[in-house]
Design an enzyme around this catalytic site. Structure first.
Site, PDB file in Angstrom:
ATOM      1  N   ASP A  37       0.828  -1.221   0.000  1.00  0.00           N
ATOM      2  CA  ASP A  37       0.000   0.000   0.000  1.00  0.00           C
ATOM      3  C   ASP A  37       0.857   1.264   0.000  1.00  0.00           C
ATOM      4  O   ASP A  37       0.352   2.369   0.164  1.00  0.00           O
ATOM      5  CB  ASP A  37      -0.977   0.011   1.194  1.00  0.00           C
ATOM      6  CG  ASP A  37      -0.257   0.049   2.534  1.00  0.00           C
ATOM      7  OD1 ASP A  37       1.001  -0.002   2.563  1.00  0.00           O
ATOM      8  OD2 ASP A  37      -0.940   0.145   3.573  1.00  0.00           O
ATOM      9  N   ASP A  41       5.211  -1.184   7.269  1.00  0.00           N
ATOM     10  CA  ASP A  41       4.338  -1.796   8.276  1.00  0.00           C
ATOM     11  C   ASP A  41       5.103  -2.815   9.122  1.00  0.00           C
ATOM     12  O   ASP A  41       6.284  -3.094   8.868  1.00  0.00           O
ATOM     13  CB  ASP A  41       3.121  -2.439   7.602  1.00  0.00           C
ATOM     14  CG  ASP A  41       3.530  -3.300   6.408  1.00  0.00           C
ATOM     15  OD1 ASP A  41       4.481  -4.094   6.570  1.00  0.00           O
ATOM     16  OD2 ASP A  41       2.939  -3.146   5.319  1.00  0.00           O
ATOM     17  N   ASP A 110       8.116   4.011  21.454  1.00  0.00           N
ATOM     18  CA  ASP A 110       7.963   5.453  21.589  1.00  0.00           C
ATOM     19  C   ASP A 110       6.791   5.726  22.536  1.00  0.00           C
ATOM     20  O   ASP A 110       5.737   5.107  22.417  1.00  0.00           O
ATOM     21  CB  ASP A 110       7.669   6.066  20.207  1.00  0.00           C
ATOM     22  CG  ASP A 110       8.462   7.334  19.967  1.00  0.00           C
ATOM     23  OD1 ASP A 110       8.330   8.252  20.798  1.00  0.00           O
ATOM     24  OD2 ASP A 110       9.190   7.409  18.958  1.00  0.00           O
ATOM     25  N   ASP A 217       8.915  10.915  24.124  1.00  0.00           N
ATOM     26  CA  ASP A 217       8.795  12.084  23.255  1.00  0.00           C
ATOM     27  C   ASP A 217       8.681  13.371  24.085  1.00  0.00           C
ATOM     28  O   ASP A 217       7.848  13.449  24.997  1.00  0.00           O
ATOM     29  CB  ASP A 217       7.522  11.894  22.408  1.00  0.00           C
ATOM     30  CG  ASP A 217       7.407  12.861  21.265  1.00  0.00           C
ATOM     31  OD1 ASP A 217       8.173  12.720  20.299  1.00  0.00           O
ATOM     32  OD2 ASP A 217       6.542  13.758  21.330  1.00  0.00           O
ATOM     33  N   GLU A 273      13.485  12.414  25.355  1.00  0.00           N
ATOM     34  CA  GLU A 273      13.790  13.466  24.379  1.00  0.00           C
ATOM     35  C   GLU A 273      13.558  14.813  25.054  1.00  0.00           C
ATOM     36  O   GLU A 273      12.471  15.073  25.572  1.00  0.00           O
ATOM     37  CB  GLU A 273      12.877  13.331  23.156  1.00  0.00           C
ATOM     38  CG  GLU A 273      13.294  14.272  22.042  1.00  0.00           C
ATOM     39  CD  GLU A 273      12.174  14.577  21.047  1.00  0.00           C
ATOM     40  OE1 GLU A 273      12.501  14.928  19.900  1.00  0.00           O
ATOM     41  OE2 GLU A 273      10.987  14.479  21.408  1.00  0.00           O
ATOM     42  N   HIS A 345      14.351  10.596  12.897  1.00  0.00           N
ATOM     43  CA  HIS A 345      13.287  10.938  11.937  1.00  0.00           C
ATOM     44  C   HIS A 345      13.008  12.442  11.858  1.00  0.00           C
ATOM     45  O   HIS A 345      12.200  12.869  11.041  1.00  0.00           O
ATOM     46  CB  HIS A 345      12.011  10.187  12.327  1.00  0.00           C
ATOM     47  CG  HIS A 345      11.507  10.620  13.674  1.00  0.00           C
ATOM     48  ND1 HIS A 345      12.190  10.364  14.846  1.00  0.00           N
ATOM     49  CD2 HIS A 345      10.423  11.334  14.028  1.00  0.00           C
ATOM     50  CE1 HIS A 345      11.531  10.884  15.857  1.00  0.00           C
ATOM     51  NE2 HIS A 345      10.460  11.484  15.399  1.00  0.00           N
ATOM     52  N   ASP A 346      13.659  13.227  12.718  1.00  0.00           N
ATOM     53  CA  ASP A 346      13.449  14.687  12.718  1.00  0.00           C
ATOM     54  C   ASP A 346      14.635  15.454  12.145  1.00  0.00           C
ATOM     55  O   ASP A 346      14.589  16.681  12.057  1.00  0.00           O
ATOM     56  CB  ASP A 346      13.240  15.198  14.157  1.00  0.00           C
ATOM     57  CG  ASP A 346      11.951  14.694  14.768  1.00  0.00           C
ATOM     58  OD1 ASP A 346      11.001  14.414  14.021  1.00  0.00           O
ATOM     59  OD2 ASP A 346      11.900  14.587  16.011  1.00  0.00           O
TER      60      ASP A 346
HETATM   61  C1  NOJ Z   1       9.247  14.970  18.780  1.00  0.00           C
HETATM   62  C2  NOJ Z   1       9.149  13.937  17.708  1.00  0.00           C
HETATM   63  O1  NOJ Z   1      10.405  13.355  17.526  1.00  0.00           O
HETATM   64  C3  NOJ Z   1       8.632  14.621  16.480  1.00  0.00           C
HETATM   65  O2  NOJ Z   1       8.681  13.800  15.339  1.00  0.00           O
HETATM   66  C4  NOJ Z   1       7.221  15.066  16.751  1.00  0.00           C
HETATM   67  O3  NOJ Z   1       6.753  15.832  15.663  1.00  0.00           O
HETATM   68  C5  NOJ Z   1       7.133  15.912  18.022  1.00  0.00           C
HETATM   69  N1  NOJ Z   1       7.932  15.408  19.098  1.00  0.00           N
HETATM   70  C6  NOJ Z   1       5.718  15.969  18.503  1.00  0.00           C
HETATM   71  O4  NOJ Z   1       5.336  14.711  19.007  1.00  0.00           O
END
Ligand code: NOJ
Length: 571
Positions: A37, A41, A110, A217, A273, A345-346
């Site tokens: 898709d 996953d 997470d 997070d 984090e 991922h950020d």
């Molecule tokens: C930190 C996360 O790593 C990020 O991807 C997310 O957008 C923000 N916190 C809000 O949850």
């Protein structure tokens, strides 16, 4: 493994097993798509466990897979104890826990509890002013003297991390709710003890399923200081005053409660984090006796190339600033513990951000960036594809971006009159979407990620940069990561040695030692794309053991572009 067997296994680990571990982060949406898709996953991940075992990592951290409207790709959760059908089912998670445990790896989930989705049942109920859950979120009336719903009527001048005000007007009650991220991510009110109990019982539910830890997070945002106007920096309208939103007065209390009521006795890896935090505070959160967490993700080093417009300012990293920052965090945590990362991922791909991603130098550059990180003291994190030397995507149009943060930023810039053409190069360089293009498994169309059109474009360089080409090649970036992970497992000096920076002001050189008793290791790296002669006062160490290098050592006093050497100089 049954949950009691998992419990037994956890109880038999050394308390600080995570100090010897290397963590691999999976962003499920972009890792492997099993059902065609276009979205990754859990079954896709299950098909890649042997790949992870071959790499040699100890822990997998899984970005959110819970039920979610996907406004922020799953960081907006509407049900903490179920799985979004996009990713699979709870049975798939159980299979993942078992599959990892069978291979000697662990699973860290997470935990996103600074906020929920606005579609979470708690928030839906909370919208009613008469509901017992009204106080589970931050509801406030409009600023006195300002009609609700008009510009400037927000209760405080706080900005959201995704542009615009951090308050949303709800016409149903005429009140506002706080959202430090998107308006679909309302902040939970941790001051309310019922909120804390609800979160803690959800965490226990996951521990009972057999997981091995939590990545928390933005956990230092759960305690806010006064909900009051903050200072506004020059050129801005909204306030991002760290003193009001981060590391608030009750953070230690909330985390201690969590430690006592949930984490204690489970022997977990916990990583908080913590944007905007300081080394002194991080030392207190990670103190082995009085602290609450194994380690934190701090942001200082990834903010060094930010400028007046934040990360989209077009600034480049000054490596000597970074060296000073490394010294600060390597020496400043006392008995606490570091997490070591450049990518997640950020963050954009480190090879494109601070290395050299040209076809000629990308392999050497990726290896050297890896050695510099993995030879520091702390727990290294590998973000999916980093072990292949994946690069930023050649984004050329706004329509190619998917991330809410980039799109909201672009919309605001447009409203301010900034032409998209000015902004595009900055978005292309720093957008979070660079980390989110599909994992490059093969050279085939779709990169072996999916047989369908993926939710975000595949990087065209998958034809050269892919796992299939690297896993069995001893000269590949993948093999270099494998070797680094093995060095950490095999040598106590890598795990625990003291860190000392050498020649901190020498441009182009990154050099440091790690020392444990008699054992001394030296890391020498050329962080430029030109050859570099080693300074004369720095020994070039011809006769020492080369534990890992990027090149044949032809001239001991000369480093090739992006060459690095890890040397054992005494034992
Ligand atoms: C930190 C996360 O790593 C990020 O991807 C997310 O957008 C923000 N916190 C809000 O949850």
């Amino acid at each position: 493994m049954t949950s009691s067997a998992a419990e037994h296994a956890r109880a038999n680990r050394p308390d600080d097993w995570w100090r010897s571990a290397v963590v691999y982060q999976i962003y499920p949406r972009s890792f492997a798509d099993s059902n065609g898709d276009g979205v990754g996953d859990l079954q896709g991940i299950l098909g890649k466990l042997d790949y992870l075992a071959t790499l040699g990592v100890d822990v997998v951290w899984l970005s959110p897979i819970y039920t979610s409207p996907q406004d922020d790709n799953g960081y907006d959760i509407s049900d903490y104890t179920d799985i979004d059908p996009l990713f699979g089912s709870l049975a798939d998670v159980d299979a993942l826990i078992a599959g990892l445990h069978e291979r000697g790896m662990k699973l860290v989930m997470d935990l996103v509890v600074n906020h929920t989705s606005d579609e979470h049942a708690w928030f839906v109920e909370s919208r009613d002013p008469a509901s017992p859950k009204r106080d589970w979120y931050w509801w406030r009336p409009a600023r006195p003297g300002h009609p609700a719903g008009t510009p400037g009527a927000e209760p405080t001048n706080w900005g959201s991390f995704f542009s615009g005000p951090a308050w949303e007007h709800d016409p149903a009650s005429d009140d506002y709710y706080l959202h430090l991220f998107s308006r679909k991510q309302p902040d939970l009110n941790w001051e309310n003890p019922e909120v804390r109990q609800a979160v803690f019982s959800m965490m226990r539910w996951w521990l009972d399923r057999g997981i091995d830890g939590f990545r928390m997070d933005v956990i230092n945002l759960i305690s806010k200081s006064a909900l009051a106007d903050g200072e506004v920096s020059e050129g801005q309208v909204l306030s991002y005053d760290a003193r009001l939103v981060a590391d608030g007065p009750r953070l230690h209390e909330f985390l201690t409660e969590m430690k006592e009521q949930v984490l204690a006795g489970h022997n977990l890896l916990t990583v908080g984090e913590m944007p905007l935090t300081t080394v002194e505070k991080a030392a207190s959160y990670t103190d082995p006796v009085t602290g609450e967490l194994s380690m934190v993700f701090q942001f200082e080093h990834v903010d060094l190339d930010h400028g007046p417009y934040g990360k989209y300012s077009g600034q480049r990293l000054d490596w000597n600033d970074y060296k000073r920052n490394v010294v600060k965090w390597q020496s400043g945590l006392g008995a606490g513990w570091n997490s070591l990362y450049w990518e997640n991922h950020d963050q954009p791909r480190s090879l494109s951000r601070i290395g050299d991603d040209s076809p000629e130098l990308r392999v050497a550059s990726a290896k050297t960036l890896a050695s510099l990180l993995h030879l520091q003291r702390g727990t290294p994190y590998v973000y999916q594809g980093q072990e292949l030397g994946m690069t930023n995507h050649p984004f050329a149009e706004l329509g190619e971006f998917r991330d809410i943060e980039a799109l909201r930023y672009a919309a605001e810039a447009h409203d301010r009159g900034q032409p998209v053409s000015d902004l595009l190069p900055h978005l292309a360089r720093m957008s979070r979407d660079n980390a989110r293009t599909p994992m490059q498994w093969t050279a085939e169309p779709g990169a072996g990620f999916s047989t369908a059109e993926p939710w975000i474009a595949v990087n065209p360089n998958h034809a050269e940069i892919n796992a299939a080409a690297q896993v069995d090649d001893p000269a590949s970036v993948f093999s270099h990561y494998q070797a680094l992970i093995k060095l950490r497992h095999d040598h106590e000096v890598v795990r625990l040695g003291d860190f000392e920076m050498l020649a901190p002001d020498d441009d182009g050189l990154f050099a440091f030692t790690r020392t444990l008793g008699e054992e001394v290791w030296l890391v020498l790296a050329n962080i430029t794309s030109e050859p570099l002669r080693l300074p004369e006062d720095l020994p070039s160490h011809t006769g020492d053991d080369l534990m890992l290098g990027t090149h044949e050592r032809v001239d001991p006093a000369l480093l090739q572009p992006w060459e690095s050497r890890v040397l054992r100089v005494s034992r």
